[in-house]
Motif scaffolding. Structure first.
Motif, short mmCIF file in Angstrom:
data_model
loop_
_atom_site.label_atom_id
_atom_site.label_comp_id
_atom_site.label_asym_id
_atom_site.label_seq_id
_atom_site.Cartn_x
_atom_site.Cartn_y
_atom_site.Cartn_z
N ASN A 6 0.81 -1.23 0.00
CA ASN A 6 0.00 0.00 0.00
C ASN A 6 0.84 1.28 0.00
N LEU A 7 2.05 1.19 -0.50
CA LEU A 7 2.95 2.36 -0.53
C LEU A 7 3.71 2.40 -1.85
N TRP A 8 3.67 3.56 -2.50
CA TRP A 8 4.34 3.76 -3.77
C TRP A 8 5.15 5.06 -3.75
N GLN A 9 6.26 5.09 -4.46
CA GLN A 9 6.89 6.36 -4.80
C GLN A 9 6.31 6.78 -6.15
N VAL A 10 5.77 8.00 -6.21
CA VAL A 10 5.08 8.45 -7.42
C VAL A 10 5.74 9.67 -8.07
N ALA A 11 6.75 10.25 -7.41
CA ALA A 11 7.51 11.34 -8.03
C ALA A 11 8.94 11.26 -7.55
N GLY A 12 9.84 11.83 -8.32
CA GLY A 12 11.26 11.84 -8.01
C GLY A 12 12.03 11.98 -9.31
N PRO A 13 13.31 12.27 -9.21
CA PRO A 13 14.10 12.54 -10.42
C PRO A 13 13.99 11.46 -11.49
N GLU A 14 13.90 10.20 -11.09
CA GLU A 14 13.84 9.14 -12.11
C GLU A 14 12.42 8.80 -12.54
N LEU A 15 11.42 9.39 -11.84
CA LEU A 15 10.03 9.04 -12.12
C LEU A 15 9.27 10.17 -12.81
N THR A 16 9.61 11.42 -12.49
CA THR A 16 8.83 12.55 -13.01
C THR A 16 9.76 13.62 -13.58
N SER A 17 10.24 14.54 -12.72
CA SER A 17 11.08 15.65 -13.18
C SER A 17 12.38 15.67 -12.38
N PRO A 18 13.50 16.07 -13.01
CA PRO A 18 14.78 16.07 -12.29
C PRO A 18 14.78 16.93 -11.02
N GLU A 19 13.93 17.94 -10.98
CA GLU A 19 13.89 18.82 -9.80
C GLU A 19 12.92 18.35 -8.74
N ASP A 20 12.18 17.28 -9.00
CA ASP A 20 11.20 16.81 -8.02
C ASP A 20 11.89 16.05 -6.89
N ALA A 21 11.58 16.44 -5.64
CA ALA A 21 11.91 15.58 -4.52
C ALA A 21 10.99 14.36 -4.58
N ALA A 22 11.35 13.32 -3.87
CA ALA A 22 10.52 12.12 -3.84
C ALA A 22 9.15 12.45 -3.26
N ALA A 23 8.10 11.90 -3.89
CA ALA A 23 6.74 11.99 -3.34
C ALA A 23 6.21 10.57 -3.22
N TYR A 24 5.44 10.34 -2.16
CA TYR A 24 4.96 8.99 -1.86
C TYR A 24 3.44 8.97 -1.74
N LEU A 25 2.86 7.85 -2.12
CA LEU A 25 1.42 7.64 -2.04
C LEU A 25 1.17 6.50 -1.06
N VAL A 26 0.32 6.78 -0.05
CA VAL A 26 0.00 5.80 0.99
C VAL A 26 -1.49 5.51 0.92
N ARG A 27 -1.85 4.23 0.75
CA ARG A 27 -3.26 3.87 0.77
C ARG A 27 -3.61 3.25 2.11
N LEU A 28 -4.70 3.78 2.69
CA LEU A 28 -5.22 3.24 3.95
C LEU A 28 -6.67 2.83 3.71
N GLY A 29 -6.85 1.71 3.04
CA GLY A 29 -8.19 1.21 2.75
C GLY A 29 -8.89 2.03 1.69
N PRO A 30 -10.01 2.68 2.07
CA PRO A 30 -10.85 3.35 1.07
C PRO A 30 -10.33 4.72 0.63
N ALA A 31 -9.21 5.19 1.19
CA ALA A 31 -8.68 6.50 0.80
C ALA A 31 -7.16 6.46 0.86
N ALA A 32 -6.55 7.49 0.29
CA ALA A 32 -5.09 7.54 0.22
C ALA A 32 -4.62 8.96 0.49
N ALA A 33 -3.33 9.07 0.84
CA ALA A 33 -2.69 10.37 1.05
C ALA A 33 -1.42 10.44 0.22
#
Ligand SMILES: [Zn+2]
Length: 186
Positions: A6-33
């Motif tokens: 239930n945890l993904w990295q969804v942004a970062g230099p190798e995933l989105t843009s070279p200037e992006d810090a890492a961003a993470y997606l957390v799912r807790l059942g019916p919703a996510a942050a």
């Protein structure tokens, strides 16, 4: 990039843009942050990565900002516009974001200006639980790198995950860094 069930990295230099810090997606059942939003240069890629991780019926209800710096917060307004989530930040860094302070948010380091960003929920104390879906994410005030830096933890998939982000620094006067606070936070 899936890290646990239930945890993904969804942004970062190798995933989105070279200037992006890492961003993470957390799912807790019916919703996510979403934890941090990158600089905003590759919003389409960020949204596509979220869409690959979550089924369409699972909303992203919160964008949790670890701190105000542009590589973490520059994409926040676009993310809220697309996903309808609430933006959460510590009140001390929220002040820099809502004022559009390009120095304190480090936007000027990237040759950009910080557009004033309204924060929906401001963390005020040393610790606060943020309900998300079936569970909650804990926010801890860990100043030093910036006055309102937050560290988040969540218990998922049988583990406690800690999102430290820029707790390691750097420290710089234009970022209003504080070395005493930094050492205590570490
Ligand atoms: Zn930073």
């Amino acid at each position: 990039m899936q890290i646990t069930q239930n945890l993904w990295q969804v942004a970062g230099p190798e995933l989105t843009s070279p200037e992006d810090a890492a961003a993470y997606l957390v799912r807790l059942g019916p919703a996510a942050a979403l934890i941090d939003a990158g600089c905003g240069e590759a919003i389409r890629d960020l949204l596509a990565n979220i869409g690959r991780a979550l089924p369409p019926e699972v909303p992203v209800t919160h964008l949790l900002l670890t701190h105000c710096h542009f590589d973490h917060s520059g994409g926040a307004e676009a993310v809220r516009g697309h996903l309808g989530c609430r933006i959460v930040a510590h009140q001390l860094d929220a002040a820099f974001l809502e004022a559009g302070d390009s120095a304190a948010t480090a936007a000027s380091w990237y040759g950009r200006r910080m557009t004033p960003l309204r924060i929906d929920l401001k963390i005020e104390g040393p610790q606060q639980a943020i309900p998300v879906g079936h569970g909650e994410i804990q926010a801890y005030h860990c100043p030093g790198h910036s006055p309102g830096s937050l560290v988040f933890t969540v218990d998922i998939d049988g583990q406690k995950i800690l999102f430290g982000q820029d707790i390691h620094g750097p420290l710089h006067p234009s970022l209003r860094s504080n070395r005493t606070d930094y050492l205590r936070s570490l």
